[in-house]
Design a protein around this motif. Structure first.
Motif, mmCIF file in Angstrom:
data_model
loop_
_atom_site.group_PDB
_atom_site.id
_atom_site.type_symbol
_atom_site.label_atom_id
_atom_site.label_comp_id
_atom_site.label_asym_id
_atom_site.label_seq_id
_atom_site.Cartn_x
_atom_site.Cartn_y
_atom_site.Cartn_z
ATOM 1 N N PHE A 192 0.812 -1.214 0.000
ATOM 2 C CA PHE A 192 0.000 0.000 0.000
ATOM 3 C C PHE A 192 0.851 1.273 0.000
ATOM 4 C CE2 PHE A 192 -3.082 -3.158 1.534
ATOM 5 C CZ PHE A 192 -4.068 -2.943 0.579
ATOM 6 N N GLY A 193 1.968 1.247 0.710
ATOM 7 C CA GLY A 193 2.856 2.412 0.714
ATOM 8 C C GLY A 193 3.362 2.715 -0.685
ATOM 9 N N THR A 194 3.826 1.658 -1.374
ATOM 10 C CA THR A 194 4.371 1.848 -2.709
ATOM 11 C C THR A 194 3.285 2.273 -3.695
ATOM 12 O OG1 THR A 194 5.951 0.138 -2.175
ATOM 13 C CG2 THR A 194 5.773 0.736 -4.459
ATOM 14 N N LEU A 195 2.128 1.663 -3.565
ATOM 15 C CA LEU A 195 1.014 2.015 -4.454
ATOM 16 C C LEU A 195 0.638 3.484 -4.278
ATOM 17 C CD1 LEU A 195 -1.158 1.009 -6.450
ATOM 18 C CD2 LEU A 195 -2.589 0.469 -4.489
ATOM 19 N N ALA A 196 0.482 3.902 -3.011
ATOM 20 C CA ALA A 196 0.092 5.292 -2.747
ATOM 21 C C ALA A 196 1.175 6.262 -3.236
ATOM 22 C CB ALA A 196 -0.147 5.494 -1.250
ATOM 23 N N GLY A 197 2.427 5.925 -2.967
ATOM 24 C CA GLY A 197 3.521 6.802 -3.377
ATOM 25 C C GLY A 197 3.633 6.924 -4.886
ATOM 26 N N SER A 198 3.452 5.796 -5.601
ATOM 27 C CA SER A 198 3.532 5.833 -7.064
ATOM 28 C C SER A 198 2.407 6.667 -7.639
ATOM 29 C CB SER A 198 3.443 4.423 -7.648
ATOM 30 O OG SER A 198 4.428 3.609 -7.097
ATOM 31 N N LEU A 199 1.203 6.471 -7.098
ATOM 32 C CA LEU A 199 0.058 7.253 -7.580
ATOM 33 C C LEU A 199 0.268 8.734 -7.290
ATOM 34 C CD1 LEU A 199 -3.018 5.015 -6.682
ATOM 35 C CD2 LEU A 199 -2.200 5.653 -8.957
ATOM 36 N N ALA A 200 0.766 9.043 -6.084
ATOM 37 C CA ALA A 200 0.999 10.443 -5.722
ATOM 38 C C ALA A 200 1.979 11.083 -6.699
ATOM 39 C CB ALA A 200 1.536 10.541 -4.300
ATOM 40 N N SER A 201 3.016 10.324 -7.057
ATOM 41 C CA SER A 201 4.028 10.861 -7.955
ATOM 42 C C SER A 201 3.425 11.203 -9.322
ATOM 43 C CB SER A 201 5.143 9.831 -8.090
ATOM 44 O OG SER A 201 5.990 10.170 -9.145
ATOM 45 N N VAL A 202 2.700 10.229 -9.890
ATOM 46 C CA VAL A 202 2.145 10.423 -11.230
ATOM 47 C C VAL A 202 1.038 11.474 -11.230
ATOM 48 C CG1 VAL A 202 0.853 9.301 -13.060
ATOM 49 C CG2 VAL A 202 2.713 8.088 -11.928
ATOM 50 N N LEU A 203 0.171 11.411 -10.215
ATOM 51 C CA LEU A 203 -1.012 12.281 -10.202
ATOM 52 C C LEU A 203 -0.689 13.718 -9.810
ATOM 53 C CD1 LEU A 203 -3.728 9.870 -8.755
ATOM 54 C CD2 LEU A 203 -3.298 10.512 -11.134
ATOM 55 N N THR A 204 0.528 13.962 -9.303
ATOM 56 C CA THR A 204 0.933 15.357 -9.137
ATOM 57 C C THR A 204 1.755 15.793 -10.359
ATOM 58 O OG1 THR A 204 2.777 14.579 -7.798
ATOM 59 C CG2 THR A 204 0.935 15.528 -6.616
ATOM 60 N N ALA A 205 2.658 14.946 -10.811
ATOM 61 C CA ALA A 205 3.584 15.362 -11.871
ATOM 62 C C ALA A 205 2.866 15.691 -13.180
ATOM 63 C CB ALA A 205 4.625 14.273 -12.114
ATOM 64 N N MET A 206 2.003 14.779 -13.638
ATOM 65 C CA MET A 206 1.408 14.994 -14.962
ATOM 66 C C MET A 206 0.442 16.184 -14.993
ATOM 67 S SD MET A 206 0.996 11.099 -16.356
ATOM 68 C CE MET A 206 0.850 11.522 -18.087
ATOM 69 N N PRO A 207 -0.543 16.262 -14.077
ATOM 70 C CA PRO A 207 -1.452 17.412 -14.132
ATOM 71 C C PRO A 207 -0.738 18.743 -13.915
ATOM 72 C CG PRO A 207 -2.330 15.706 -12.706
ATOM 73 C CD PRO A 207 -0.935 15.315 -13.030
ATOM 74 N N LEU A 208 0.223 18.757 -12.993
ATOM 75 C CA LEU A 208 0.901 20.022 -12.699
ATOM 76 C C LEU A 208 1.699 20.501 -13.912
ATOM 77 C CD1 LEU A 208 1.249 22.077 -10.491
ATOM 78 C CD2 LEU A 208 3.248 20.824 -9.673
ATOM 79 N N ALA A 209 2.449 19.588 -14.541
ATOM 80 C CA ALA A 209 3.226 19.967 -15.721
ATOM 81 C C ALA A 209 2.287 20.482 -16.807
ATOM 82 C CB ALA A 209 4.038 18.774 -16.235
ATOM 83 N N SER A 210 1.162 19.784 -16.980
ATOM 84 C CA SER A 210 0.206 20.161 -18.012
ATOM 85 C C SER A 210 -0.405 21.537 -17.718
ATOM 86 C CB SER A 210 -0.871 19.082 -18.087
ATOM 87 O OG SER A 210 -1.876 19.460 -18.969
ATOM 88 N N LEU A 211 -0.766 21.730 -16.440
ATOM 89 C CA LEU A 211 -1.380 22.991 -16.005
ATOM 90 C C LEU A 211 -0.439 24.170 -16.201
ATOM 91 C CD1 LEU A 211 -4.198 22.690 -14.700
ATOM 92 C CD2 LEU A 211 -3.153 23.399 -12.545
ATOM 93 N N LEU A 212 0.854 23.935 -15.963
ATOM 94 C CA LEU A 212 1.829 25.017 -16.069
ATOM 95 C C LEU A 212 2.283 25.239 -17.509
ATOM 96 C CD1 LEU A 212 3.966 24.321 -12.867
ATOM 97 C CD2 LEU A 212 2.359 26.179 -13.224
ATOM 98 N N GLY A 213 1.700 24.469 -18.433
ATOM 99 C CA GLY A 213 1.947 24.767 -19.845
ATOM 100 C C GLY A 213 2.969 23.898 -20.547
ATOM 101 N N ALA A 214 3.312 22.723 -19.970
ATOM 102 C CA ALA A 214 4.232 21.834 -20.683
ATOM 103 C C ALA A 214 3.496 21.196 -21.857
ATOM 104 C CB ALA A 214 4.753 20.759 -19.741
ATOM 105 N N SER A 215 4.239 20.864 -22.915
ATOM 106 C CA SER A 215 3.614 20.270 -24.098
ATOM 107 C C SER A 215 3.165 18.842 -23.795
ATOM 108 C CB SER A 215 4.605 20.253 -25.251
ATOM 109 O OG SER A 215 5.689 19.417 -24.914
#
Lengths: 238, 112
Positions: free
Chosen positions: A102-125
């Motif tokens: 569960f720790g690894t699952l939560a951490g992996s999801l946290a990583s992806v679900l912050t990185a992708m939307p944030l990069a997209s929101l800030l204008g990355a291609s």
């Protein structure tokens, strides 16, 4: 005459295969000498040296890659070989499987679900955002995942290196602030967030922490590779 | 070494075939790794030759990342344009994954 010879050799793919092997050897030696400082990681050092050499020689990347792809081709089989250390790691932590899972699952999801939307929101291609998905994952899995998603494997390599260097540099400072300092929590966190570079850092801090970091790295790689394509499909992304 | 490489390539192709046939969007090499893991747990471990060769292969794993990494030279313009979103997302998500992993592990180990 020398100039002609050099430009003849620079046009040959095999020259770049040899260059990659030699530069890797030299970079690894420097890294060992420097006490394995993350900024001198062989991938970072070799990339800087070879990138500069390719640029000075005026050779397009595809000519370089035509030679170097014989090395690149082995990435798949080596990813498969990760099953062996993972098998050994999984045997060791049967009693901790719940926190690892569960720790690894939560951490992996946290990583992806912050990185992708944030990069997209800030204008990355779009290609950059897709290349961002695998940035916390061990390099062979990251490259395979990015190729699957249609991002740029080269960009992912750079992001993976940066994440590893950053994560291993800040992890313990962040964790100490929260007071969570048991080796299982710290080791898994460093492995999940900062893959192999974090794992070698954790190993310096203790063998138990290192073992958990290695485990976190492998399991996070598997979770991310399975979940991200499915999540993107569900979100209607590709 | 040759036997080990053959085994690994075989499992990778098996993985590629599996994801293709079941049309699941998982990278082929990762599927191959999971199939090998399954095989190892059925057999109770790897034989000595495979274990030895894999260890040697994995020791030089970093060499295999270099060809892709050198391709970053193609993206310098993109990095100049997008360095801020990429760096910000990278920092925030690294901190987030460190904290959340540790918090979940800490919680599961201390409040049962």
């Amino acid at each position: 005459m020398t100039n002609k010879l050099l430009s003849h050799l620079a046009g040959m793919p095999l020259t770049w295969l040899l260059a990659t092997l030699l530069v890797y050897r030299a970079s690894s030696a420097v890294y060992q000498r420097a006490g394995m400082h993350p900024l001198l990681h062989p991938v970072a050092l070799s990339t800087a040296v070879l990138g500069t050499a390719v640029w000075i020689a005026g050779v397009p990347y595809h000519v370089y890659f035509e030679g170097a792809r014989f090395i690149h081709l082995l990435l798949g089989p080596v990813t498969v070989a990760l099953a062996l250390p993972l098998y050994e790691q999984l045997k060791q932590v049967r009693q901790n499987w719940r926190s690892v899972f569960f720790g690894t699952l939560a951490g992996s999801l946290a990583s992806v679900l912050t990185a992708m939307p944030l990069a997209s929101l800030l204008g990355a291609s779009r290609e950059s955002v897709l290349s961002m998905a695998a940035k916390s994952v061990t390099m062979p899995i990251a490259i395979a995942l990015t190729e699957e998603l249609g991002g740029s494997a080269s960009l992912t390599s750079a992001l993976v290196m940066l994440t590893g260097i950053l994560g291993s540099a800040i992890a313990m400072a962040v964790l100490r602030r929260t007071g969570m300092t048991d080796p299982a929590a710290c080791g898994l966190a460093i492995g999940v967030a900062a893959h192999g570079i974090g794992t070698s850092k954790a190993l310096q801090l203790g063998s138990e922490m290192g073992a958990f970091a290695g485990l976190g790295m492998s399991v996070a790689g598997v979770f991310t590779a399975i979940l991200v394509p499915a999540l993107l499909k569900m979100g209607g992304w590709p | 070494m040759l036997d080990a490489l053959t085994t690994l390539i075989f499992f990778q192709i098996l993985g590629e075939a599996t994801v293709y046939l079941l049309s699941i969007p998982v990278p082929g090499p990762v599927a191959g790794m999971l199939l090998l893991l399954l095989f190892l747990s059925k057999r109770g471990g790897a034989d000595e030759k495979l274990a030895y060769s894999c260890k040697r292969l994995l020791r030089h794993m970093t060499l295999l990342f270099i060809p892709s990494a050198v391709g970053i030279t193609l993206h310098l313009q993109r990095l100049r344009a997008e360095w801020f979103p990429l760096l910000a997302a990278l920092v925030v998500s690294t901190v987030a994954s460190i904290l959340i992993t540790a918090a979940v592990v800490h919680w599961l180990r201390h409040d049962k």
